[in-house]
Design an enzyme around this catalytic site. Structure first.
Site, mmCIF file in Angstrom:
data_model
loop_
_atom_site.group_PDB
_atom_site.id
_atom_site.type_symbol
_atom_site.label_atom_id
_atom_site.label_comp_id
_atom_site.label_asym_id
_atom_site.label_seq_id
_atom_site.Cartn_x
_atom_site.Cartn_y
_atom_site.Cartn_z
ATOM 1 N N HIS A 37 0.840 -1.211 0.000
ATOM 2 C CA HIS A 37 0.000 0.000 0.000
ATOM 3 C C HIS A 37 0.874 1.261 0.000
ATOM 4 O O HIS A 37 0.559 2.245 -0.683
ATOM 5 C CB HIS A 37 -0.877 0.031 1.252
ATOM 6 C CG HIS A 37 -1.906 -1.051 1.323
ATOM 7 N ND1 HIS A 37 -1.851 -2.063 2.246
ATOM 8 C CD2 HIS A 37 -3.026 -1.272 0.584
ATOM 9 C CE1 HIS A 37 -2.885 -2.866 2.089
ATOM 10 N NE2 HIS A 37 -3.617 -2.418 1.076
ATOM 11 N N ASP A 150 -3.939 -7.329 -7.627
ATOM 12 C CA ASP A 150 -5.344 -7.610 -7.931
ATOM 13 C C ASP A 150 -5.547 -7.303 -9.423
ATOM 14 O O ASP A 150 -6.219 -6.337 -9.789
ATOM 15 C CB ASP A 150 -6.248 -6.738 -7.065
ATOM 16 C CG ASP A 150 -6.066 -7.043 -5.586
ATOM 17 O OD1 ASP A 150 -6.449 -8.138 -5.162
ATOM 18 O OD2 ASP A 150 -5.500 -6.197 -4.874
ATOM 19 N N VAL A 176 4.349 -5.814 -4.536
ATOM 20 C CA VAL A 176 5.512 -5.781 -3.629
ATOM 21 C C VAL A 176 5.552 -7.125 -2.912
ATOM 22 O O VAL A 176 4.514 -7.640 -2.478
ATOM 23 C CB VAL A 176 5.384 -4.611 -2.632
ATOM 24 C CG1 VAL A 176 6.541 -4.613 -1.642
ATOM 25 C CG2 VAL A 176 5.333 -3.287 -3.382
HETATM 26 O O1 PAF Z 1 -8.277 -3.778 -3.429
HETATM 27 C C1 PAF Z 1 -8.927 -3.394 -2.444
HETATM 28 O O2 PAF Z 1 -8.403 -3.213 -1.347
HETATM 29 C C2 PAF Z 1 -10.421 -3.150 -2.600
HETATM 30 O O3 PAF Z 1 -10.995 -4.055 -3.475
HETATM 31 C C3 PAF Z 1 -10.766 -1.698 -3.008
HETATM 32 C C4 PAF Z 1 -10.213 -1.350 -4.375
HETATM 33 C C5 PAF Z 1 -10.208 -0.738 -1.960
HETATM 34 C C6 PAF Z 1 -12.278 -1.517 -3.062
HETATM 35 O O4 PAF Z 1 -12.869 -1.792 -1.839
#
Ligand code: PAF
Length: 286
Positions: A37, A150, A176
Site C-alpha cells: 500500500h 489484484d 511488492v
Molecule cells: O483492493 C482493495 O483493497 C479493494 O478491493 C478496493 C479497491 C479498496 C475496493 O474496496
C-alpha cells in the site's frame, strides 16, 4: 493528516484543496496497510500534491463465504503509517455513511468481471466498482492508484473508468513481495506459521511457469499443469484457480505468443490468496 469520516466532510476537504489548485490523488484500500500500500501512496504522491487514502472494508464486495468479519484490521497502525507516508487525508467512513438505509444503486462492469475471481466470488466486482465509483465521485481525484496484485480488479476498474468517463488517470503499482517472494497482502496476517511457509507455493508456481516458458514451453496447458504440480507440494494449499490469459483481453489462451498473465487463487488453510505474473515469450517485449 486530516481524518475524514463522512461524505460531506470529504466534499468540503476536496473543494478546499481544489481552491488551492492542488492535484488530488486517491489510494483506495481496505486497511491493514503494508509496504505494498505504501508503494501505491508513493506513486500517488509523485503525481498529486494531496493524497487521500480511503480505508473502508467494503461489505458489498464480500460474499457469504468471504469472512467479512474476519478481515484483518489495524486502525492505529494504519493511521501511523499514513502519517509517515505523507497522506494528506485519511477517509474512514462507516458502512452506514457509504450505504445509508435505502441505498439501491450499483455499478457493474460485465466483461472483464467474468471468469477468474468473477466466477468464484459472484457479486464481488460489482461491490468493488460500486465503491470505487462512489469514491471517485466524492474525492474527484486526478489520479487513482491500485495494485497490480489484484490484476483482474485493476482491469475491471480501468474499464469502468473508461466506460463511465471518469476524468481519473488510473495508475497501477507493481506487486511488492516479501524477501522470500510471497506477495504482500493484508490477508497474510491471517496465516499461521505453517501456512505462511506453504503460501510460498504461489510465487514458486508462477516462477515455475516463467522458467518453463523461458525454456521454450508455450502451451498453457503444460504451464498450468506445472503450476498445479508445484502447489500440490504444499499440503495446506488448495487451488481455487490457476489460469493463463491474454494480458490485453483477459481471454484464456492455449499458447503464449505475446504477453500473457498467469493468475492464481489458492486457499492456504482457510485464507484465500491471489497472485499473478506476466509471462512474456522471448522476442516479445509487448
Ligand atoms: O483492493 C482493495 O483493497 C479493494 O478491493 C478496493 C479497491 C479498496 C475496493 O474496496
Amino acid at each position: 493528516m486530516d481524518i475524514l469520516t463522512t461524505p460531506p466532510e470529504v466534499r468540503v476537504w476536496v473543494s478546499e484543496r481544489r481552491r488551492r489548485a492542488q492535484r488530488i490523488g486517491l489510494v483506495p484500500t481496505m486497511g491493514c496497510l503494508h509496504a505494498g500500500h505504501l508503494s501505491l501512496v508513493r506513486l500517488a504522491r509523485q503525481r498529486a500534491e494531496a493524497v487521500v487514502l480511503s480505508l473502508f472494508v467494503n461489505p458489498i464486495q464480500f460474499g457469504p463465504g468471504d469472512n467479512l468479519t474476519g478481515y484483518p484490521r489495524d486502525l492505529q497502525g494504519d493511521q501511523r503509517l499514513c502519517r509517515e507516508a505523507g497522506v494528506a487525508a485519511l477517509f474512514l467512513p462507516s458502512a452506514e455513511a457509504m450505504y445509508p438505509a435505502g441505498h439501491s444503486t450499483f455499478v457493474e462492469e460485465v466483461w472483464f468481471s467474468r471468469g477468474l475471481c468473477g466466477d468464484r466470488r459472484p457479486g464481488h466486482f460489482k461491490g468493488v466498482t460500486t465503491i470505487v465509483a462512489k469514491l471517485f465521485n466524492l474525492v474527484q481525484p486526478d489520479v487513482a492508484v491500485f495494485g497490480q496484485k489484484d490484476a483482474q480488479q485493476a482491469r475491471v476498474i480501468q474499464q469502468m473508468t473508461r466506460d463511465l468517463e471518469f476524468p481519473v488517470e488510473i495508475v497501477l503499482g507493481q506487486t511488492v513481495r516479501e524477501a522470500d517472494g510471497l506477495a504482500m497482502s493484508s490477508r497474510n496476517k491471517l496465516l499461521n506459521a505453517a501456512e505462511r511457509r506453504q503460501a510460498l507455493c504461489l510465487s514458486r508456481a508462477l516462477d515455475t511457469a516463467a522458467r518453463r516458458l523461458a525454456a521454450g514451453e508455450r502451451e498453457t496447458a503444460a504451464l498450468i499443469a506445472a503450476m498445479r504440480q508445484e502447489i500440490s507440494g504444499a499440503p495446506l494449499a488448495r487451488v481455487d484457480y490457476a489460469e493463463i490469459v491474454d494480458n490485453e483481453t483477459f481471454e484464456p489462451v492455449a499458447s503464449i505468443n505475446r504477453t500473457a498473465l498467469a493468475l492464481l487463487a489458492v486457499h492456504v488453510g482457510s485464507t484465500r490468496l491471489i497472485d499473478n505474473a506476466l509471462l512474456t515469450p522471448q522476442g516479445h517485449g509487448d
